[in-house]
Scaffold this motif. Structure first.
Motif, short mmCIF file in Angstrom:
data_model
loop_
_atom_site.label_atom_id
_atom_site.label_comp_id
_atom_site.label_asym_id
_atom_site.label_seq_id
_atom_site.Cartn_x
_atom_site.Cartn_y
_atom_site.Cartn_z
N PRO A 18 1.16 -1.73 0.21
CA PRO A 18 -0.10 0.17 -0.03
C PRO A 18 0.54 1.15 -0.18
N ALA A 19 0.72 1.85 -0.24
CA ALA A 19 1.19 3.64 -0.48
C ALA A 19 0.83 4.63 0.62
N ARG A 20 2.06 5.07 1.20
CA ARG A 20 1.99 5.64 1.97
C ARG A 20 1.99 7.03 1.93
N MET A 21 0.88 7.56 2.53
CA MET A 21 0.45 9.15 2.51
C MET A 21 2.17 10.32 3.77
N GLN A 22 2.53 11.07 2.50
CA GLN A 22 3.25 11.81 4.05
C GLN A 22 2.18 13.05 4.25
N LYS A 23 2.12 13.31 5.39
CA LYS A 23 1.19 14.48 5.96
C LYS A 23 2.53 15.89 5.32
N LYS A 24 1.74 16.92 4.75
CA LYS A 24 2.82 18.01 4.55
C LYS A 24 2.54 19.14 4.15
N SER A 25 3.32 20.05 4.58
CA SER A 25 2.67 21.60 4.79
C SER A 25 3.13 22.68 4.78
N TYR A 26 3.38 23.44 3.65
CA TYR A 26 3.96 24.50 2.89
C TYR A 26 4.44 25.27 4.04
N SER A 27 3.33 25.50 5.26
CA SER A 27 3.61 26.09 6.39
C SER A 27 4.52 26.13 7.06
N ASP A 28 5.06 24.55 7.51
CA ASP A 28 5.65 24.31 8.76
C ASP A 28 7.11 24.49 7.63
N LYS A 69 8.15 27.58 9.99
CA LYS A 69 7.19 27.56 11.83
C LYS A 69 7.93 27.99 12.79
N PHE A 70 7.73 28.69 13.65
CA PHE A 70 8.87 29.00 14.94
C PHE A 70 9.28 27.75 15.46
N GLY A 71 10.53 27.63 16.02
CA GLY A 71 10.50 26.69 17.10
C GLY A 71 11.12 25.19 16.36
N ARG A 72 10.57 24.97 14.62
CA ARG A 72 11.53 24.33 13.85
C ARG A 72 13.22 24.19 14.13
N LYS A 73 12.73 22.17 14.30
CA LYS A 73 13.90 21.20 14.63
C LYS A 73 14.88 21.42 13.82
N ASP A 74 14.80 21.51 12.56
CA ASP A 74 15.67 21.06 11.28
C ASP A 74 16.11 22.73 11.85
N ASN A 75 17.05 23.11 10.67
CA ASN A 75 18.00 24.16 9.85
C ASN A 75 17.01 24.64 9.12
N TRP A 76 16.69 26.40 8.70
CA TRP A 76 16.08 26.72 7.25
C TRP A 76 17.04 26.62 6.49
N THR A 77 16.68 25.84 5.15
CA THR A 77 18.21 26.63 4.17
C THR A 77 17.60 26.83 3.21
N HIS A 78 16.58 27.87 3.01
CA HIS A 78 16.00 28.99 2.07
C HIS A 78 17.41 30.25 1.83
#
Length: 99
Positions: A77-87, A90-99
């Motif tokens: 079965p295909a697994r769907m990953q929930k993604k949101s552009y606003s994430d 987001k303030f306090g995110r764990k990963d570095n912002w790379t843009h």
């Protein structure tokens, strides 16, 4: 001669769902052996055959018509990953912002 009927998983570069092909592939029944003269590996060439079908039923019908013993590997079965552009912003995110 035994065959395996399966639907391959998408590779990492595919995002669409239009590829609905089923394959019939023969399984290796004997060990490959070395040719005594040249030393090349030889074996059953039927393992190089891969037949493509539009549906699983067509592949099963082909195997039945030709007297081929087969086993059907269930479709994963295909697994769907929930993604949101606003994430991404987001303030306090764990990963570095790379843009």
């Amino acid at each position: 001669m035994t065959a395996r009927i399966y639907k391959p998983a998408r590779n990492a570069m595919q995002s669409g769902k239009a590829k609905n092909e089923w394959f019939l592939e023969f399984l290796r029944e004997t060990r490959p052996s070395a040719d005594p003269l040249m030393g090349w590996t030889s074996g059953d060439t039927s393992t190089q055959v891969k037949l493509r079908f539009d549906t699983r039923e067509e592949a099963e019908d082909y195997a039945k018509r030709n007297g081929i013993a087969y086993m059907v590997q269930p479709e994963t079965p295909a697994r769907m990953q929930k993604k949101s552009y606003s994430d991404n912003f987001k303030f306090g995110r764990k990963d570095n912002w790379t843009h």
